[in-house]
Scaffold this motif. Sequence first.
Motif, PDB file in Angstrom:
ATOM      1  N   ASP A  35       0.790  -1.140  -0.042  1.00  0.00           N
ATOM      2  CA  ASP A  35      -0.042   0.142  -0.024  1.00  0.00           C
ATOM      3  C   ASP A  35       0.792   1.293  -0.033  1.00  0.00           C
ATOM      4  N   THR A  36       1.945   1.439   0.580  1.00  0.00           N
ATOM      5  CA  THR A  36       2.738   2.246   0.814  1.00  0.00           C
ATOM      6  C   THR A  36       3.381   2.702  -0.670  1.00  0.00           C
ATOM      7  N   LYS A  37       4.044   1.502  -1.293  1.00  0.00           N
ATOM      8  CA  LYS A  37       4.350   1.777  -2.812  1.00  0.00           C
ATOM      9  C   LYS A  37       3.345   2.190  -3.660  1.00  0.00           C
ATOM     10  N   LEU A  38       2.181   1.706  -3.493  1.00  0.00           N
ATOM     11  CA  LEU A  38       0.962   2.028  -4.256  1.00  0.00           C
ATOM     12  C   LEU A  38       0.579   3.616  -4.330  1.00  0.00           C
ATOM     13  N   LYS A  39       0.665   4.077  -3.008  1.00  0.00           N
ATOM     14  CA  LYS A  39       0.420   5.423  -2.582  1.00  0.00           C
ATOM     15  C   LYS A  39       1.540   6.267  -3.247  1.00  0.00           C
ATOM     16  N   GLN A  40       2.811   5.922  -2.893  1.00  0.00           N
ATOM     17  CA  GLN A  40       3.882   6.548  -3.686  1.00  0.00           C
ATOM     18  C   GLN A  40       3.864   6.850  -5.227  1.00  0.00           C
ATOM     19  N   LEU A  41       3.126   5.627  -5.933  1.00  0.00           N
ATOM     20  CA  LEU A  41       3.023   5.557  -7.454  1.00  0.00           C
ATOM     21  C   LEU A  41       1.737   6.670  -7.599  1.00  0.00           C
ATOM     22  N   GLN A  42       0.978   6.572  -6.863  1.00  0.00           N
ATOM     23  CA  GLN A  42      -0.283   7.503  -7.190  1.00  0.00           C
ATOM     24  C   GLN A  42       0.077   8.988  -7.149  1.00  0.00           C
ATOM     25  N   GLU A  43       0.988   9.424  -6.054  1.00  0.00           N
ATOM     26  CA  GLU A  43       1.087  10.823  -5.887  1.00  0.00           C
ATOM     27  C   GLU A  43       2.225  11.057  -6.967  1.00  0.00           C
ATOM     28  N   LEU A  44       3.093  10.441  -7.535  1.00  0.00           N
ATOM     29  CA  LEU A  44       3.723  10.618  -8.568  1.00  0.00           C
ATOM     30  C   LEU A  44       3.110  10.858  -9.835  1.00  0.00           C
ATOM     31  N   GLU A  45       2.103  10.038 -10.109  1.00  0.00           N
ATOM     32  CA  GLU A  45       1.321  10.025 -11.167  1.00  0.00           C
ATOM     33  C   GLU A  45       0.342  11.312 -11.108  1.00  0.00           C
ATOM     34  N   LEU A  46       0.027  11.808 -10.135  1.00  0.00           N
ATOM     35  CA  LEU A  46      -0.785  12.990 -10.069  1.00  0.00           C
ATOM     36  C   LEU A  46       0.073  14.314 -10.487  1.00  0.00           C
ATOM     37  N   GLN A  47       1.510  14.235  -9.790  1.00  0.00           N
ATOM     38  CA  GLN A  47       2.209  15.250 -10.104  1.00  0.00           C
ATOM     39  C   GLN A  47       2.800  15.261 -11.495  1.00  0.00           C
ATOM     40  N   HIS A  48       2.862  14.112 -11.999  1.00  0.00           N
ATOM     41  CA  HIS A  48       3.234  14.074 -13.464  1.00  0.00           C
ATOM     42  C   HIS A  48       2.255  13.412 -14.554  1.00  0.00           C
ATOM     43  N   PRO A  49       1.193  14.162 -14.909  1.00  0.00           N
ATOM     44  CA  PRO A  49       0.293  13.619 -15.641  1.00  0.00           C
ATOM     45  C   PRO A  49       0.543  13.168 -17.107  1.00  0.00           C
ATOM     46  N   GLU A  50       1.701  13.539 -17.348  1.00  0.00           N
ATOM     47  CA  GLU A  50       2.167  13.615 -18.806  1.00  0.00           C
ATOM     48  C   GLU A  50       2.725  12.138 -18.876  1.00  0.00           C
ATOM     49  N   PHE A  51       2.985  11.138 -17.790  1.00  0.00           N
ATOM     50  CA  PHE A  51       3.445   9.891 -17.693  1.00  0.00           C
ATOM     51  C   PHE A  51       2.168   8.913 -17.662  1.00  0.00           C
ATOM     52  N   PHE A  52       0.900   9.311 -17.792  1.00  0.00           N
ATOM     53  CA  PHE A  52      -0.184   8.475 -17.576  1.00  0.00           C
ATOM     54  C   PHE A  52       0.014   7.305 -18.524  1.00  0.00           C
ATOM     55  N   ASP A  53      -0.781   6.256 -17.701  1.00  0.00           N
ATOM     56  CA  ASP A  53      -0.620   4.828 -18.326  1.00  0.00           C
ATOM     57  C   ASP A  53      -1.914   4.073 -18.075  1.00  0.00           C
ATOM     58  N   GLU A  54      -2.831   3.510 -18.776  1.00  0.00           N
ATOM     59  CA  GLU A  54      -3.882   3.288 -18.353  1.00  0.00           C
ATOM     60  C   GLU A  54      -3.851   1.762 -17.810  1.00  0.00           C
ATOM     61  N   ASN A  55      -2.491   1.173 -18.157  1.00  0.00           N
ATOM     62  CA  ASN A  55      -2.359  -0.254 -17.326  1.00  0.00           C
ATOM     63  C   ASN A  55      -1.574   0.103 -16.210  1.00  0.00           C
ATOM     64  N   SER A  56      -1.450   1.275 -15.771  1.00  0.00           N
ATOM     65  CA  SER A  56      -0.950   1.243 -14.251  1.00  0.00           C
ATOM     66  C   SER A  56      -1.521   0.619 -13.363  1.00  0.00           C
ATOM     67  N   PRO A  57      -0.778  -0.099 -12.344  1.00  0.00           N
ATOM     68  CA  PRO A  57      -1.621  -0.726 -11.159  1.00  0.00           C
ATOM     69  C   PRO A  57      -2.579   0.343 -10.329  1.00  0.00           C
ATOM     70  N   THR A  58      -2.439   1.749 -10.404  1.00  0.00           N
ATOM     71  CA  THR A  58      -3.041   2.683  -9.728  1.00  0.00           C
ATOM     72  C   THR A  58      -4.430   2.738 -10.563  1.00  0.00           C
ATOM     73  N   GLN A  59      -4.867   1.992 -11.616  1.00  0.00           N
ATOM     74  CA  GLN A  59      -5.957   2.112 -12.433  1.00  0.00           C
ATOM     75  C   GLN A  59      -6.772   1.060 -11.844  1.00  0.00           C
ATOM     76  N   ARG A  60      -6.516   0.091 -11.161  1.00  0.00           N
ATOM     77  CA  ARG A  60      -7.447  -1.205 -10.786  1.00  0.00           C
ATOM     78  C   ARG A  60      -8.464  -0.669 -10.283  1.00  0.00           C
ATOM     79  N   VAL A  61      -8.669   0.576  -9.632  1.00  0.00           N
ATOM     80  CA  VAL A  61      -9.618   0.664  -8.616  1.00  0.00           C
ATOM     81  C   VAL A  61     -10.952   1.357  -9.393  1.00  0.00           C
ATOM     82  N   GLY A  62     -10.745   1.258 -10.799  1.00  0.00           N
ATOM     83  CA  GLY A  62     -11.965   1.671 -11.763  1.00  0.00           C
ATOM     84  C   GLY A  62     -12.479   3.085 -11.592  1.00  0.00           C
ATOM     85  N   GLY A  63     -13.680   3.224 -12.003  1.00  0.00           N
ATOM     86  CA  GLY A  63     -14.146   4.537 -11.914  1.00  0.00           C
ATOM     87  C   GLY A  63     -14.860   4.826 -13.366  1.00  0.00           C
TER      88      GLY A  63
END
Length: 670
Positions: A35-63
Amino acid sequence: MEIKALIQNLREELHRHNYNYYALDAPTISDFEFDTKLKQLQELELQHPEFFDENSPTQRVGGTITKNFQTLVHEHRMYSLDNSYSKEDLLDWEVKIQKFLGSDSLQYTCELKYDGASISITYENGILVKAVTRGDGIQGDDVTNNVKTIKSIPLKVTGNFPKKFDIRGEIILPIEGFEKMNQELLDKGEQPYSNPRNTASGSLKLQDSSEVAKRPLDCLLYFIIGEDLPFTTQFEGLQAARNWGFKVPTQSRLANNIEEVLEFIAYWDVHRHDLPYETDGVVIKVNDFNQQNELGYTAKSPRWAIAYKFKSEQARTILKSIDYQVGRTGAITPVANLEPVQLAGTIVKRASLHNADQIAKLDVRIGDEVFVEKGGEIIPKIVGIAQRNTHSTPTEYISHCPECHTELIRKEGEAQHYCPNFYGCPPQIIGRIQHYISRKAMDIEGLGGETVALLFKNELVKDYSDLYELKIEQLIPLERMAQKSAENLVNGIQKSKEVPFERVLFALGIRYVGETVAKKLAHHYKNIDALAQASMMDLILVDEIGERIAQSVLEFFENENNIKIIERLKGFGIQFERVEIYNPNATTLLQDKIFVVSGVFEQFSRDELKKAIEENGGKVASSISSKTDFVLAGDNMGPAKLEKATKLGIKIISENDFCTMIAKSHLHND
């Protein structure tokens, strides 16, 4: 380390931990660390949207919200399996496939039959691109967004995988997760779900993928299909899928003979209750892909696989009453109404009684306590009397139709009673129209079974030819019918005029004329008039047409009502003639020559070779006989077939020999 590389490394690490946890059930870090590593990745992706990837583990939550699930055609059809219920069934199946292959040297892959929702997932360049439900096997619903939330399904695969492939499996709800979901509902005072299988299937069609993500769904994979696969057997394919990152159950076993298959079945019939998910049988597959290809498929199922169903659980309950249902052919089916009882994870209220003979054999009576089981039936069936009610009286089978009150008939040698009022009995009329509009028949978009009943009730249709005179203004006053839906219905009816002859023939609802028989008759007779004039002997001489089918076809065209309806349909422009596609390369070079195609070929597929034979006037047979002219042999041809061909003096030719018989270009669609 630069941000992009850090993000990429975190994603790959989390994908690996996901696989260890959900596929292997062998986590290497704690939930807290993950969970700590996942949260770190979420924060980095929020700060750098230019590196968005729909297949990132952070996208598993749906929406993602899906209002309408798009229907997609399967690139590779999803077949259903034939079922078996005894050792004798399996031995009969083995004899058939050994005879077909001309070999008794067979290995089998045994796998547990998972009770879930079938899914086909497509990967391109190692990336999950779409997930489609089984549907009717030809086409299903696109549920990609929902499937991506299931953590045991990799968004990316690793290893030696083909550029593009489909993987098939079952989406399941483990028993523990199902019970937890139900307990939460009970705590809220809400109605619990009926069973894990239906709940898993229903989850795939939720519109909000974030709701799907909250459910403890799992996916067990069992079959890979595609071009250039880096393995040649089913068992190797299972291991490859594990190596690529898929959750493939480890219970599968390679069996060297049918005795080992039976040992596997006997073990799991006892130990299946120890599994964390529901299983209702074992699937047995011929292991070798070359042998699978040679065996091929029937209209519905692969010849190279069969499902052994475990004996169903029984329940005891009270028979309250018996209803008699009328089918579209007039067949009467008695259905038992029961005191609701839990059976194999579902609440059962109704059960089949099949026919008058079955009722008499069981001597089943209203008020009795009866045994009920599923036994592979769509609805459960009564199999015996648990305890006789001392006040019950013998059941008298009805003598008249429950709908139109016509006296029932029963033909000699047939088990069922029939209502002979073919053109005046409402359920028969409605049933025939419902069959006519069904997907595999005329496939009329915008028109469903309930609407057909509504049209009949409002006297707008009395047979399927009346559909073509429906007007929008007649439809709008009907219940749940608006301007747009009325327009869609009328447009769908008009579009059905493009449906080819073989499907029109199936749609007419001639008794015993199913999809496959309709194709054979359409191919042989070319048009409806030639078929209508055929004699009993003419019909029987058509490949796979027996006396029962022939008699039914004759009776259909002897009926004046049917002839009038067909003439009317002709007037509306329905296709009653087979459209022959002109092939400029076609010849009569192989006229009346019979070929058997066997083995694996280098230049062309078996289907291409068979097509070339037929396009040049020849005929393809499935087995060697004295009538066979040529055996077109590739690699791995069964030794028994070779021996039989040699014994009968049949000429065996190679792929190259065949290419000299006809121009090579005939094998292409140039």
